[in-house]
Scaffold this active site. Sequence first.
Site, PDB file in Angstrom:
ATOM      1  N   ASP A 144     -12.181   9.288   8.883  1.00 32.82           N
ATOM      2  CA  ASP A 144     -11.689   8.904   7.551  1.00 32.82           C
ATOM      3  C   ASP A 144     -12.155   7.488   7.222  1.00 32.82           C
ATOM      4  OD1 ASP A 144     -10.405   9.340   5.149  1.00 32.82           O
ATOM      5  OD2 ASP A 144      -8.443   8.701   5.861  1.00 32.82           O
TER       6      ASP A 144
ATOM      7  N   GLY B  96       0.822  -1.202   0.000  1.00 31.76           N
ATOM      8  CA  GLY B  96       0.000   0.000   0.000  1.00 31.76           C
ATOM      9  C   GLY B  96       0.853   1.247   0.000  1.00 31.76           C
TER      10      GLY B  96
END
Length: 607
Positions: free
Chosen positions: A452, A336
């Site tokens: 988030d 990632g």
Amino acid sequence: MGTPAEGHVMKIQALEDRQAELWEEMSKLDCIFIPPPKSRYEFTESEYLNILQSMGQAVHIFGLDGRLFYWSHSAENLYGYTSAEAVGRDICELLVSNHDMALAQVILRRCTMGQTWTGQFPVTHKTGRKFTIMATTTPFHDDDGTLIGSICVSCDSKLFTDTQVSISDPQEDDMSRDADQPQPQPLLTATVSKITKLVSRVSNTVRSKMKIGKSNLFRKNKNRGSLQANHGLCEAVLSDHREDEISIGANTPRDYPRGTPVREQDFNQAHSTVTSEIPTSSDYNRSWSSYYFNSGSSACSCGSSSSSATRKLDAEIDCLNYEIMWEDLIVREQIGEGSCGTVYRGLWCGSDVAIKVFSKEEYSQEVTSSFRQEVSLMKRLRHPNILLFMGAVTSPQRLCIVTEFLPRGSLFRLLQRSKSKLDWRRRIHMALDIARGMNYLHNCNPPIVHCDLKSSNLLVDKNWSVKIADFGLSTVKHETYLTARNAKGTPQWMAPEVLRNERSNEKSDLYSFGVILWELATRRIPWENLNAMQVIGAVGFMDERLDIPEDVDPTWGSIIESCWRREPQSRPTFQELLVKLKDLQKQYAKQFQATRAASADAPLKQV
């Protein structure tokens, strides 16, 4: 008409004439004009070094590795070690006993991260005598602003606790005898302030004297033999330190063959430019919120109460419980990437882990403080649907967060894979996992708002259970509303009130959860045809919502719509959603059993 230049010349000439007239008028007055004294000439380099060596307080400078590379004459008198004996040695090993070593390492770690420390600390004299010093440690930067160490100014704390009056009024003498305790604090504060200012003024010159080719200045002062003898050693220590920084490295490659350990020279090439695309399957990390750990005061500060000092010391020592050494990690392939760094798969103590490595160039005060916030938050979260925090690397060269590794990756990536099989029973189970994790966060005391929540921050394990990750923007809700946070996050999942930069609360997470339910139903990217600014305008100011397809279950669609209500207070809680999702899960289980029974009866009817 004359040129502009000629006009300026005429104005200057007029001013000079006027000044002459003023001087003539002043000469007629019956007074003596005393011109202002001229400012003191600038100190020479030799005078600066003489000031540093002549200070009554001990001055020593140590690098990021804790090794000393400057030791003043007063330090020799205070601690008993000569400059030749002290320079090049580890400051903790030189002055600190084993009993106080853990606390010294905590303070040293703060100093090597560019923080200021002031307070009292027990040390050991060369002869073995133990005493307490009063010290102030400030960051020491190179000419280009790079942190290379810390400057420590110290003296015996006995100077501030023993009161000796040579000439005094008899009444004042009686008052001093009656006093139970001396009050050294104002004197200490003033002294520390003045010493800090002086050290700041001479630090630039000291830096330049530690560079190659400047040793001739030390030879001019023969009475400063210790400086002349140790200048070369100071350079060697600095050179070794810079080489160590290069060899250690600060980055990890973005692309690496799966299952192959990362080589040190390859690791030093990455993170030079880290970008975050919105949204992508590798959107694992996001920017961090602002949180600042008060580093301007000492854990043992004489200006703090004993209770607050104890709490600060407990917080510092607590970090030792989750500290992971970088050398104990084996970094493997990248899994990632985000705006603050990159996530890698790795091994720690034989276990698969995910290693979130911050970019070296991003080690600003805001990122360092946000790193502390995420660590302090994650270490106390314990829930089956919250990503497990395993530890952190907090060295000056690297900041890393180590968590459990979930092999199926993010929910966003799973939904975008055409080959992944996600029947409705599994999707409802995933929605329940997310709701359970968020319900746990919102019921913490005080509540925790994720801020988030999105599919790329939801990770899936081998059993298809979903866990909530990435708490970089999460906020502890101490009041009714959260303050505006400049809309950090990803607009496609953000609530309208957050996009408008208005006050918000945990109900903004409910809106984000509604978008995730929409993704689970459609397996599409939200607002994929709009850019970020268009999403802000459509959702935040035009009250637009994503279209729910007609083939979506009505109950599922109604849950999504309830999460997207304009007024945050009218949105449901996660506790209420858990009840509705469990009812829906039972409904689909009955339908599945009925379908399975019908398919089993079909061959019998044919016979």
